[in-house]
Scaffold this active site. Structure first.
Site, short mmCIF file in Angstrom:
data_model
loop_
_atom_site.label_atom_id
_atom_site.label_comp_id
_atom_site.label_asym_id
_atom_site.label_seq_id
_atom_site.Cartn_x
_atom_site.Cartn_y
_atom_site.Cartn_z
NE ARG A 119 -35.95 11.85 26.09
CZ ARG A 119 -36.29 11.51 27.34
NH1 ARG A 119 -35.98 12.30 28.34
NH2 ARG A 119 -36.96 10.40 27.56
CE LYS A 141 -24.98 15.97 5.69
NZ LYS A 141 -24.54 15.23 4.48
CD GLU A 183 -13.32 16.65 0.18
OE1 GLU A 183 -14.17 17.49 -0.17
OE2 GLU A 183 -13.49 15.42 0.06
CE LYS A 225 -20.14 20.87 4.88
NZ LYS A 225 -19.63 19.59 5.35
CD GLU A 235 -27.25 16.16 2.80
OE1 GLU A 235 -27.88 15.27 3.33
OE2 GLU A 235 -26.15 16.01 2.26
NE ARG A 239 -25.07 19.73 3.80
CZ ARG A 239 -25.33 19.83 5.09
NH1 ARG A 239 -26.35 20.53 5.50
NH2 ARG A 239 -24.56 19.25 5.98
CG ASN A 243 -21.67 15.29 -2.93
OD1 ASN A 243 -20.96 15.01 -1.99
ND2 ASN A 243 -22.99 15.40 -2.83
CG HIS A 246 -17.27 13.70 -3.29
ND1 HIS A 246 -16.60 14.86 -3.62
CD2 HIS A 246 -17.06 13.52 -1.95
CE1 HIS A 246 -16.03 15.36 -2.53
NE2 HIS A 246 -16.29 14.57 -1.51
CG HIS A 250 -18.17 7.84 -3.34
ND1 HIS A 250 -19.35 8.54 -3.24
CD2 HIS A 250 -17.41 8.23 -2.28
CE1 HIS A 250 -19.30 9.32 -2.17
NE2 HIS A 250 -18.14 9.16 -1.58
CG HIS A 263 -12.99 10.95 0.83
ND1 HIS A 263 -13.98 10.37 0.07
CD2 HIS A 263 -13.37 12.24 1.01
CE1 HIS A 263 -14.91 11.26 -0.21
NE2 HIS A 263 -14.57 12.41 0.36
#
Lengths: 362, 362
Positions: A119, A141, A183, A225, A235, A239, A243, A246, A250, A263
């Site tokens: 935990r 994350k 980035e 960031k 989010e 946030r 992107n 992106h 993608h 990427h």
């Protein structure tokens, strides 16, 4: 050495940025004589596992390690379970420390292992790619993939510290350094015009891995960031600006099959498309678009659509994006260089025009 | 209906206790028209799945369910992954609600699924056994087992609400009701003499599943556990008191093989041994021991060691307990009825005496 503090409600942790950090035993937030489990992959371990192990042993730590196969396809519950088995076989208790030594995949898997072993145990992130240093190491994350979706299983879990040793970039393939710079440039474009100008002056030093420039640059990106994440931990708002490029990117990654373009390379072209579209909407000037293109090109990044991908190939992929709401495309665009916004419903014809402007045939 | 609020640092959630709660659509903390995934097992689903589903549909919710095989051996990462697959196949997003409908195993697995699906979704616990109602539904512990250890993988994750419908106990096997009463009696013995006296007056009503008595009793137990957990969320101090009788009890469960005696039955005998030892140490009187014995017996619980288990069989198992520190046995004992403490190093001879006093041969 630089230090950025990430402030998140009750939690707070430092990001340390410097060179030769890995050899400095005093920088590791572990207890003298404590147990440590390093999670890494063979590529990174070859360069840094011994250094980190030897350094921690100077603190009297008992250091185990586990190496996961390299690559996104191993970001699974099965890899996670390998870590748990290794921890249990070694009788690691709740007072152990997990160290994630590697890029984004290692950080995600080892981070989730730390969140869920007994935990929750202590976690130190040591990101060794430029992308993970400026992106995934900030925000807490963690996740693994499921056969039916990427990053579907995970936790928000903050590390005790992030240690960024910029010398690790010397062993990173140049192509990955450049992809990370996409980035970096993104942060300037969306939120910080001054940093964008700084990048125009210093991009060659970054490409050449000059330590002082790298450390300034990484610290600035982490700060941007961290600010965004602190204001929007769950989010919902700002946030999304992270992107930029992106959704287009993608589409490229999906069309080519993941792994053919990095990427950051896909994001580079995606940012050009977002900029072209912003110009079509009269937000930014043709000169602004040219400045972005020049900066990306100086980082050896692609700025036009890949060979064999037609402008018409983009929209079907883009309409499957998570940001699509009620059938409407939501894109991150530029109001100006250094100021992004979310456009709720852009005409498909204009989007297609922008894609055409960044395609090979032009 | 009764409501206990569990206060944990920034988080807070209610435990609702009443009869016919499951049919009351207004009690469910879900959004009208939202998505819901009920996690249950075939035994419990047979009685309550339709009720819960129909009731939520009155709120316009779209209700899916998944049934896991019944039993502790299915508390695994594999069961967890079945839940994720079902959620992803149904396109459940971050705004879905997971409902754990069942006993402790379902609560643990579904709770950890809620903690980690898309990094955390809403969770409602509906415990349907007396044991889970007074114990595992309070405190936010979720987990699955690993081949090398129980509850080794999990999270602290608080539900949005716990809904305890005492009518569900009508379909619980009597033996399991009684086993739950062992934990109920434990709360009185360790922390609340007044409640212990109340149990002496009302134990027959509890055994007979009288609703008013059950609701008072469950509310009191949840309040005691909530207070302990609020003061000791990280399990360093008072929370240990909740283990009265458990070190002896685990020895019985291990010796007989898990599943032969119910946990509560083993704890019942374990509490008798702890009480006998407390009397040997002159903390409580022979009369106090007899009061505890009488109360347990009225709940149809065993008070002596199982057939075929010798007094000498206990200590080797007990020395493997997680509470053993530096080779020294740490036992929860009674200063008085209603006041427990942790004894750091009790003579093995005295421990053996106490076990003998509660053995069949006596």
């Amino acid at each position: 050495m630089r230090c950025i503090n990430v402030e998140l409600q009750e939690r707070r942790y430092p990001i340390l940025i410097g060179s030769d950090l890995l050899q400095d035993e005093q920088r590791y937030p572990v207890e003298d004589g404590g147990r440590v489990m390093i999670v890494s992959n063979p590529t990174v371990a070859r360069f840094y596992l011994k250094t980190v192990t030897d350094t921690l042993e100077k603190r009297g730590c008992v250091v185990d390690h586990i190496l996961l196969p390299d690559g996104e396809k191993y970001k699974t519950l099965d890899s996670l379970n390998l870590i748990f088995t290794k921890l249990l076989q070694g009788n690691h208790g709740r007072d152990t420390t997990i160290i994630a030594l590697g890029g984004g995949v290692i950080g995600d898997v080892a981070g989730f292992a730390a969140a869920s072993y007994q935990r929750g145990v202590r976690l130190i992130q040591i990101p060794t790619t430029l992308l993970s240093q400026v992106d995934s190491s900030v925000g807490g994350k963690t996740a693994v993939n499921h056969g039916l979706g990427k990053n579907m299983i995970g936790a928000f879990y903050q590390p005790t510290a992030v240690m960024i040793d910029t010398l690790t970039l010397n062993t990173l393939p140049k192509r990955e350094v450049n992809a990370g710079l996409a980035e970096v440039i993104k942060y300037g474009a969306i939120l910080d015009y001054e940093f964008f100008e700084w990048l125009e002056k210093n991009i060659d030093d970054l490409v050449a891995l000059k330590q002082e420039a790298l450390q300034h640059c990484i610290a600035r990106c982490c700060q941007i960031k961290a600010d965004v994440v602190a204001h929007d931990e769950t989010e919902k708002g700002d946030r999304a600006l992270l992107n930029l490029g992106h959704t287009f990117g993608h589409a490229i990654e999906t069309h080519l099959g993941y792994g053919n373009w990095l990427h950051g390379e896909a994001v580079s072209v995606g940012m050009m498309m977002a900029a072209a579209l912003s110009e079509e909407l009269d937000h930014i000037s043709v000169e602004d678009v040219a400045r972005l293109e020049k900066l990306l090109a100086r980082a050896n990044l692609p700025t036009v659509s890949p060979d064999g991908m037609q402008p018409e190939d983009y929209l079907p992929h883009m309409m499957r994006d998570k940001k699509v709401l009620a059938g409407k495309l939501r894109l991150v665009l530029l109001k100006s260089l250094g100021q992004a916004y979310v456009a709720a419903d852009t005409e498909h014809k204009l989007v297609l025009n922008a894609i055409r402007r960044c395609s090979q045939a032009d």
